[in-house]
Design a protein around this motif. Structure first.
Motif, short mmCIF file in Angstrom:
data_model
loop_
_atom_site.label_atom_id
_atom_site.label_comp_id
_atom_site.label_asym_id
_atom_site.label_seq_id
_atom_site.Cartn_x
_atom_site.Cartn_y
_atom_site.Cartn_z
N ALA A 34 75.78 61.56 34.90
CA ALA A 34 76.32 62.15 33.59
C ALA A 34 76.51 60.93 32.55
CB ALA A 34 77.81 62.67 33.80
N GLY A 35 76.68 59.68 32.94
CA GLY A 35 76.68 58.48 31.89
C GLY A 35 78.14 58.37 31.76
N ASP A 36 79.12 59.06 32.63
CA ASP A 36 80.74 58.88 32.26
C ASP A 36 80.97 57.61 32.72
OD1 ASP A 36 83.32 59.17 32.24
OD2 ASP A 36 83.31 61.22 33.32
N HIS A 37 81.28 56.49 31.60
CA HIS A 37 81.45 55.21 32.05
C HIS A 37 83.12 55.10 32.44
CE1 HIS A 37 78.40 53.31 29.39
NE2 HIS A 37 78.01 54.26 30.05
N MET A 38 84.15 56.06 31.78
CA MET A 38 85.27 55.70 32.32
C MET A 38 85.55 56.13 33.76
SD MET A 38 87.13 54.10 30.35
CE MET A 38 88.27 54.09 31.35
N THR A 39 84.89 57.29 34.27
CA THR A 39 85.01 57.68 35.63
C THR A 39 84.24 56.81 36.46
OG1 THR A 39 85.08 60.05 35.01
CG2 THR A 39 84.39 59.58 37.16
N LEU A 40 83.38 56.09 35.86
CA LEU A 40 82.72 54.93 36.90
C LEU A 40 83.61 53.92 37.19
CD1 LEU A 40 79.08 55.18 35.46
CD2 LEU A 40 79.61 55.58 37.90
N ALA A 41 84.27 53.68 35.80
CA ALA A 41 85.13 52.47 35.91
C ALA A 41 86.27 52.89 37.05
CB ALA A 41 85.85 52.19 34.66
N ARG A 42 86.89 54.04 36.88
CA ARG A 42 88.02 54.38 37.57
C ARG A 42 87.59 54.46 39.01
NH1 ARG A 42 88.82 58.79 40.01
NH2 ARG A 42 87.67 60.22 38.61
N LEU A 43 86.42 54.87 39.48
CA LEU A 43 85.91 54.82 40.62
C LEU A 43 85.44 53.78 41.31
CD1 LEU A 43 83.35 58.01 40.45
CD2 LEU A 43 85.49 58.04 41.62
N LEU A 44 84.98 52.73 40.60
CA LEU A 44 84.91 51.31 41.10
C LEU A 44 86.12 50.67 41.26
CD1 LEU A 44 81.88 50.18 38.65
CD2 LEU A 44 81.59 50.66 40.84
N TRP A 45 87.20 50.73 40.11
CA TRP A 45 88.36 50.21 40.59
C TRP A 45 89.08 50.81 41.86
CZ3 TRP A 45 89.77 51.54 34.87
CH2 TRP A 45 89.43 50.21 34.11
N GLU A 46 89.05 51.89 41.98
CA GLU A 46 89.33 52.77 43.50
C GLU A 46 88.71 51.84 44.64
OE1 GLU A 46 89.09 56.83 43.08
OE2 GLU A 46 90.70 57.03 41.65
N ALA A 62 91.85 50.73 27.90
CA ALA A 62 93.42 50.96 27.39
C ALA A 62 94.38 50.84 28.78
CB ALA A 62 93.28 52.46 26.89
N LEU A 63 95.57 50.42 28.54
CA LEU A 63 96.42 50.13 29.63
C LEU A 63 96.32 51.29 30.32
CD1 LEU A 63 99.19 47.80 28.30
CD2 LEU A 63 97.23 47.29 29.90
N THR A 64 96.26 52.47 29.88
CA THR A 64 96.64 53.92 30.41
C THR A 64 95.40 54.18 31.36
OG1 THR A 64 95.67 55.12 28.40
CG2 THR A 64 98.15 55.01 28.58
N ASP A 65 94.21 53.68 31.24
CA ASP A 65 93.15 53.92 32.04
C ASP A 65 93.06 53.10 33.33
OD1 ASP A 65 92.16 55.50 30.05
OD2 ASP A 65 90.98 53.60 29.02
N ILE A 66 93.80 52.21 33.52
CA ILE A 66 93.99 51.45 34.53
C ILE A 66 94.77 51.96 35.68
CG2 ILE A 66 94.78 49.09 35.69
CD1 ILE A 66 94.40 47.82 32.78
N PRO A 67 94.30 52.12 36.97
CA PRO A 67 94.90 52.95 37.96
C PRO A 67 96.10 52.23 38.41
CG PRO A 67 92.79 51.62 38.62
CD PRO A 67 92.78 51.45 37.35
N ASN A 68 97.03 52.85 39.12
CA ASN A 68 98.37 52.26 39.58
C ASN A 68 98.18 51.31 40.37
OD1 ASN A 68 100.80 51.98 40.52
ND2 ASN A 68 101.06 54.12 41.25
N GLN A 69 98.94 50.06 40.12
CA GLN A 69 98.60 48.84 41.23
C GLN A 69 99.52 48.90 42.23
OE1 GLN A 69 98.30 45.23 39.28
NE2 GLN A 69 97.20 46.02 37.20
N ARG A 70 100.54 50.01 42.49
CA ARG A 70 101.52 49.95 43.51
C ARG A 70 102.49 49.09 43.52
NH1 ARG A 70 97.79 51.69 48.45
NH2 ARG A 70 96.07 52.46 47.27
#
Length: 175
Positions: free
Chosen positions: A125-137, A167-175
């Motif tokens: 889908a070329g969804d960059h934000m989802t790709l970034a979130r999945l890579l961060w996970e 954006a800071l809101t795009d960064i996953p929870n760091q626990r």
């Protein structure tokens, strides 16, 4: 492998340490400080790191031949066309595993398979934000697995730096 270095090698002995050798600790620290750390510090860009990793082959394993690793790496770099080629090579085995799991009554899809299906969908889908979130996970999971989670911090991937800042809101929870 780190064995004895020349200054710590007794005359006429080889480069292997014995467990009761009192010079092990000092020699090990010496080698880490004089050879290993300077080398690791020289890998200060993603390009240098990848060049080193891709030049290595360990016991018959090569990252170049690992389509999952190459897909993730190319996604992170923003080389989405190359990542899609690796994804196309992976897809048949994932599709087969997905169908098998679906056919077995009551067996849920594994987290591993689910995350790969999600990566593939976002990639296509070329969804960059989802790709970034999945890579961060994925990074977070690996950091936790190696007990480094408290040191891990999400940073922008090369494909994000070229586009827009995170954006800071795009960064996953760091626990």
């Amino acid at each position: 492998m780190i064995g004895r270095s020349r200054p710590f090698m007794p005359a006429g002995e080889d480069g292997v340490w014995d467990w009761d050798d009192p010079t092990i600790a000092e020699n090990f620290v010496d080698q880490i400080e004089t050879a290993v750390l300077p080398f690791l510090r020289s890998l200060d860009t993603i390009d240098k790191l990848l060049t080193f990793i891709l030049s290595q082959e360990m016991r018959g394993y090569s990252f170049c031949k690992d389509h999952i690793w190459m897909c993730l790496t190319n996604v992170a770099l923003g080389e989405l066309a190359i990542a899609r080629k690796h994804w196309d090579l992976i897809t048949p085995s994932f599709r087969e595993r997905y169908e098998k799991q679906k056919a077995i009554a009551g067996e849920p899809m594994s987290d591993y398979l689910r995350s790969w299906v999600a990566v593939g969908e976002a990639l296509l889908a070329g969804d960059h934000m989802t790709l970034a979130r999945l890579l961060w996970e994925n990074e977070r999971t690996e950091a936790d697995r190696f007990k480094l989670g408290r040191h891990w911090q999400p940073t922008a991937f090369p494909f994000q730096r070229a586009k827009t800042p995170i954006a800071l809101t795009d960064i996953p929870n760091q626990r």
